[in-house]
Motif scaffolding. Structure first.
Motif, PDB file in Angstrom:
ATOM      1  N   UNK A 135      23.426 -31.206  10.035  1.00  9.65           N
ATOM      2  CA  UNK A 135      23.032 -30.150   9.109  1.00  9.65           C
ATOM      3  C   UNK A 135      22.533 -30.776   7.821  1.00  9.65           C
ATOM      4  N   UNK A 136      21.400 -30.362   7.365  1.00  7.89           N
ATOM      5  CA  UNK A 136      20.846 -30.837   6.097  1.00  7.89           C
ATOM      6  C   UNK A 136      20.956 -29.726   5.071  1.00  7.89           C
ATOM      7  N   UNK A 137      21.463 -30.065   3.916  1.00  4.20           N
ATOM      8  CA  UNK A 137      21.666 -29.056   2.886  1.00  4.20           C
ATOM      9  C   UNK A 137      21.140 -29.564   1.560  1.00  4.20           C
ATOM     10  N   UNK A 138      20.928 -28.637   0.651  1.00  2.63           N
ATOM     11  CA  UNK A 138      20.597 -29.007  -0.707  1.00  2.63           C
ATOM     12  C   UNK A 138      21.886 -29.234  -1.489  1.00  2.63           C
ATOM     13  N   UNK A 139      21.754 -29.908  -2.619  1.00  2.00           N
ATOM     14  CA  UNK A 139      22.931 -30.252  -3.420  1.00  2.00           C
ATOM     15  C   UNK A 139      23.641 -29.007  -3.896  1.00  2.00           C
ATOM     16  N   UNK A 140      24.978 -28.974  -3.814  1.00  2.00           N
ATOM     17  CA  UNK A 140      25.723 -27.812  -4.287  1.00  2.00           C
ATOM     18  C   UNK A 140      25.777 -27.763  -5.796  1.00  2.00           C
ATOM     19  N   UNK A 141      25.949 -26.553  -6.299  1.00  2.00           N
ATOM     20  CA  UNK A 141      26.177 -26.404  -7.725  1.00  2.00           C
ATOM     21  C   UNK A 141      27.641 -26.712  -8.008  1.00  2.00           C
ATOM     22  N   UNK A 142      27.903 -27.369  -9.144  1.00  2.77           N
ATOM     23  CA  UNK A 142      29.268 -27.707  -9.490  1.00  2.77           C
ATOM     24  C   UNK A 142      29.723 -26.868 -10.660  1.00  2.77           C
ATOM     25  N   UNK A 143      30.991 -27.040 -10.998  1.00  2.00           N
ATOM     26  CA  UNK A 143      31.583 -26.278 -12.099  1.00  2.00           C
ATOM     27  C   UNK A 143      31.535 -27.060 -13.397  1.00  2.00           C
ATOM     28  N   UNK A 144      30.528 -27.944 -13.548  1.00  2.00           N
ATOM     29  CA  UNK A 144      30.403 -28.723 -14.777  1.00  2.00           C
ATOM     30  C   UNK A 144      30.244 -27.790 -15.971  1.00  2.00           C
ATOM     31  N   UNK A 145      30.771 -28.205 -17.101  1.00  2.00           N
ATOM     32  CA  UNK A 145      30.652 -27.419 -18.315  1.00  2.00           C
ATOM     33  C   UNK A 145      30.094 -28.325 -19.404  1.00  2.00           C
ATOM     34  N   UNK A 146      28.760 -28.524 -19.431  1.00  2.00           N
ATOM     35  CA  UNK A 146      28.166 -29.465 -20.352  1.00  2.00           C
ATOM     36  C   UNK A 146      28.403 -29.144 -21.806  1.00  2.00           C
ATOM     37  N   UNK A 147      28.744 -27.911 -22.121  1.00  2.00           N
ATOM     38  CA  UNK A 147      28.963 -27.551 -23.506  1.00  2.00           C
ATOM     39  C   UNK A 147      30.264 -28.099 -24.063  1.00  2.00           C
ATOM     40  N   UNK A 148      31.168 -28.499 -23.175  1.00  2.00           N
ATOM     41  CA  UNK A 148      32.439 -29.007 -23.624  1.00  2.00           C
ATOM     42  C   UNK A 148      32.308 -30.453 -24.064  1.00  2.00           C
ATOM     43  N   UNK A 149      33.049 -30.831 -25.100  1.00  2.00           N
ATOM     44  CA  UNK A 149      33.046 -32.191 -25.608  1.00  2.00           C
ATOM     45  C   UNK A 149      33.915 -33.066 -24.714  1.00  2.00           C
ATOM     46  N   UNK A 150      33.347 -34.199 -24.248  1.00  2.00           N
ATOM     47  CA  UNK A 150      34.068 -35.081 -23.337  1.00  2.00           C
ATOM     48  C   UNK A 150      35.336 -35.617 -23.989  1.00  2.00           C
ATOM     49  N   UNK A 151      35.241 -35.967 -25.267  1.00  2.00           N
ATOM     50  CA  UNK A 151      36.412 -36.475 -25.963  1.00  2.00           C
ATOM     51  C   UNK A 151      37.537 -35.454 -26.017  1.00  2.00           C
ATOM     52  N   UNK A 152      37.183 -34.181 -26.213  1.00  2.00           N
ATOM     53  CA  UNK A 152      38.197 -33.128 -26.270  1.00  2.00           C
ATOM     54  C   UNK A 152      38.863 -32.942 -24.910  1.00  2.00           C
ATOM     55  N   UNK A 153      38.067 -33.043 -23.841  1.00  2.00           N
ATOM     56  CA  UNK A 153      38.627 -32.908 -22.496  1.00  2.00           C
ATOM     57  C   UNK A 153      39.585 -34.058 -22.214  1.00  2.00           C
ATOM     58  N   UNK A 154      39.195 -35.270 -22.616  1.00  2.00           N
ATOM     59  CA  UNK A 154      40.065 -36.430 -22.400  1.00  2.00           C
ATOM     60  C   UNK A 154      41.390 -36.263 -23.144  1.00  2.00           C
ATOM     61  N   UNK A 155      41.313 -35.812 -24.385  1.00  2.00           N
ATOM     62  CA  UNK A 155      42.538 -35.623 -25.170  1.00  2.00           C
ATOM     63  C   UNK A 155      43.427 -34.553 -24.544  1.00  2.00           C
ATOM     64  N   UNK A 156      42.818 -33.479 -24.076  1.00  2.00           N
ATOM     65  CA  UNK A 156      43.588 -32.398 -23.468  1.00  2.00           C
ATOM     66  C   UNK A 156      44.318 -32.884 -22.224  1.00  2.00           C
ATOM     67  N   UNK A 157      43.615 -33.672 -21.402  1.00  2.00           N
ATOM     68  CA  UNK A 157      44.221 -34.177 -20.171  1.00  2.00           C
ATOM     69  C   UNK A 157      45.347 -35.161 -20.469  1.00  2.00           C
ATOM     70  N   UNK A 158      45.101 -36.097 -21.389  1.00  2.00           N
ATOM     71  CA  UNK A 158      46.125 -37.102 -21.688  1.00  2.00           C
ATOM     72  C   UNK A 158      47.354 -36.459 -22.327  1.00  2.00           C
ATOM     73  N   UNK A 186      38.387 -45.873 -16.317  1.00  2.00           N
ATOM     74  CA  UNK A 186      39.027 -45.952 -17.631  1.00  2.00           C
ATOM     75  C   UNK A 186      38.263 -45.064 -18.608  1.00  2.00           C
ATOM     76  N   UNK A 187      38.946 -44.047 -19.130  1.00  2.00           N
ATOM     77  CA  UNK A 187      38.328 -43.130 -20.080  1.00  2.00           C
ATOM     78  C   UNK A 187      38.778 -43.389 -21.509  1.00  2.00           C
ATOM     79  N   UNK A 188      40.027 -43.764 -21.676  1.00  2.00           N
ATOM     80  CA  UNK A 188      40.586 -44.075 -22.989  1.00  2.00           C
ATOM     81  C   UNK A 188      41.889 -44.820 -22.715  1.00  2.00           C
ATOM     82  N   UNK A 189      42.524 -45.376 -23.744  1.00  2.00           N
ATOM     83  CA  UNK A 189      43.828 -46.019 -23.520  1.00  2.00           C
ATOM     84  C   UNK A 189      44.895 -45.051 -23.019  1.00  2.00           C
TER      85      UNK A 189
END
Length: 292
Positions: A1-24, A158-161
């Motif tokens: 089966x050949x398919x096109x790329x799926x859409x993901x739940x990426x949220x480009x408006x979010x700040x990567x640094x803020x996401x990293x801090x929230x997760x850690x 590795x995203x941050x310490x």
């Protein structure tokens, strides 16, 4: 089966640094350590992260061993598995079901339909998080581990310490994902792969190696002996804009040696040593440090 790329739940408006801090911070509040978050097969990864097995950085050992027709069937099956596990949702599921039945009938007859349909996929936050953290790391520690059972791999993103995503890949193509806010905890997972029998016992004398004579016959008797008797051979290297050290590990029946190269193509700084558990852990943790 050949398919096109799926859409993901990426949220480009979010700040990567803020996401990293929230997760850690969330990991710290839950007690730290290594938190298992997901297990995916080669085929399931191929559904949600469309990268050719020959082109991607992360190996897909099982999928790469299949023929094109076998791969199509495996991916179709994996898609069903992801849907049943509620890791993805497919809006056009009826159209996709028809295509999958058509493709499987064609494969059984030794043919290919060549049909293509776009997948309207929405991933869960968990699956989307794993893909995003794989793509946005500051650097990665890559491990290759050879045993009599074959080669397994590990990647520490590795995203941050205070934030690390660990991906362990078995010889059969199962990808085990863990999150941690500690380099010590991330290093423990790598440590367990390169020294699964706990033979790193004591520190020996540091031996300087000649970079122009690194063949087996010129590394000295003790190291030559452990190389010949190694049960587990590991290769740990740092991928980054400014590449870091390379550490080779040789685990025999009663001892473990490391060969450390400070920098790629370094004319000096290549040393070998029998190491203790503590020294091995310290070496792995050093590979996970971000530059000052």
């Amino acid at each position: 089966m050949t398919t096109e790329a799926p859409e993901t739940a990426d949220q480009p408006g979010q700040d990567l640094g803020a996401i990293r801090r929230m997760l850690s911070e969330g990991l710290a509040e839950s007690g730290g350590g290594n938190r298992s978050i997901m297990r995916l097969t080669d085929e399931e990864l191929a559904v949600i992260d469309l990268v050719d097995p020959e082109d991607g950085l992360v190996p897909l050992p099982h999928l790469s061993s299949l023929s094109e027709s076998e791969r199509a069937v495996a991916i179709s099956t994996a898609l069903r598995s992801l849907i049943s596990r509620e890791l993805i949702e497919v809006a056009n599921i009826e159209q996709l079901d028809d295509l999958m039945r058509e493709q499987e009938a064609a494969t059984a007859a030794g043919q290919s339909t060549g049909h293509r349909t776009p997948l309207d996929i929405r991933m869960t936050e968990e699956a989307s998080l794993v893909l995003n953290l794989r793509r946005t790391a500051e650097r990665a520690l890559v491990g290759e581990i050879n045993t009599s059972d074959g080669m397994s791999h590990c990647f520490v993103y590795v995203h941050s310490p205070e934030l690390f995503l660990v991906e362990r890949i078995t010889t059969g193509g199962l990808h085990l994902f863990s999150l941690t806010n500690s380099s010590v905890a991330a290093a423990e997972l790598v440590h367990g792969l390169v020294d699964p029998f706990g033979v790193a016992d004591r520190d020996g004398r540091i031996q300087q190696l000649d970079p122009h004579a690194l063949d087996r016959e010129n590394v000295g008797g003790p190291l030559q002996k452990v190389i010949d008797k190694s049960l587990v051979v590991g290769r740990l290297m740092v991928l980054a804009d400014d590449p870091g050290a390379l550490v080779l590990t040789y685990a025999a029946d009663v001892e473990l040696w490391t060969v450390t190269v400070d920098r790629p193509h370094s004319p000096t700084g290549i040393v070998a040593q029998a190491v203790s558990e503590r020294t091995l852990a310290r070496k792995i943790q050093g590979l996970l440090k971000l530059p000052e």
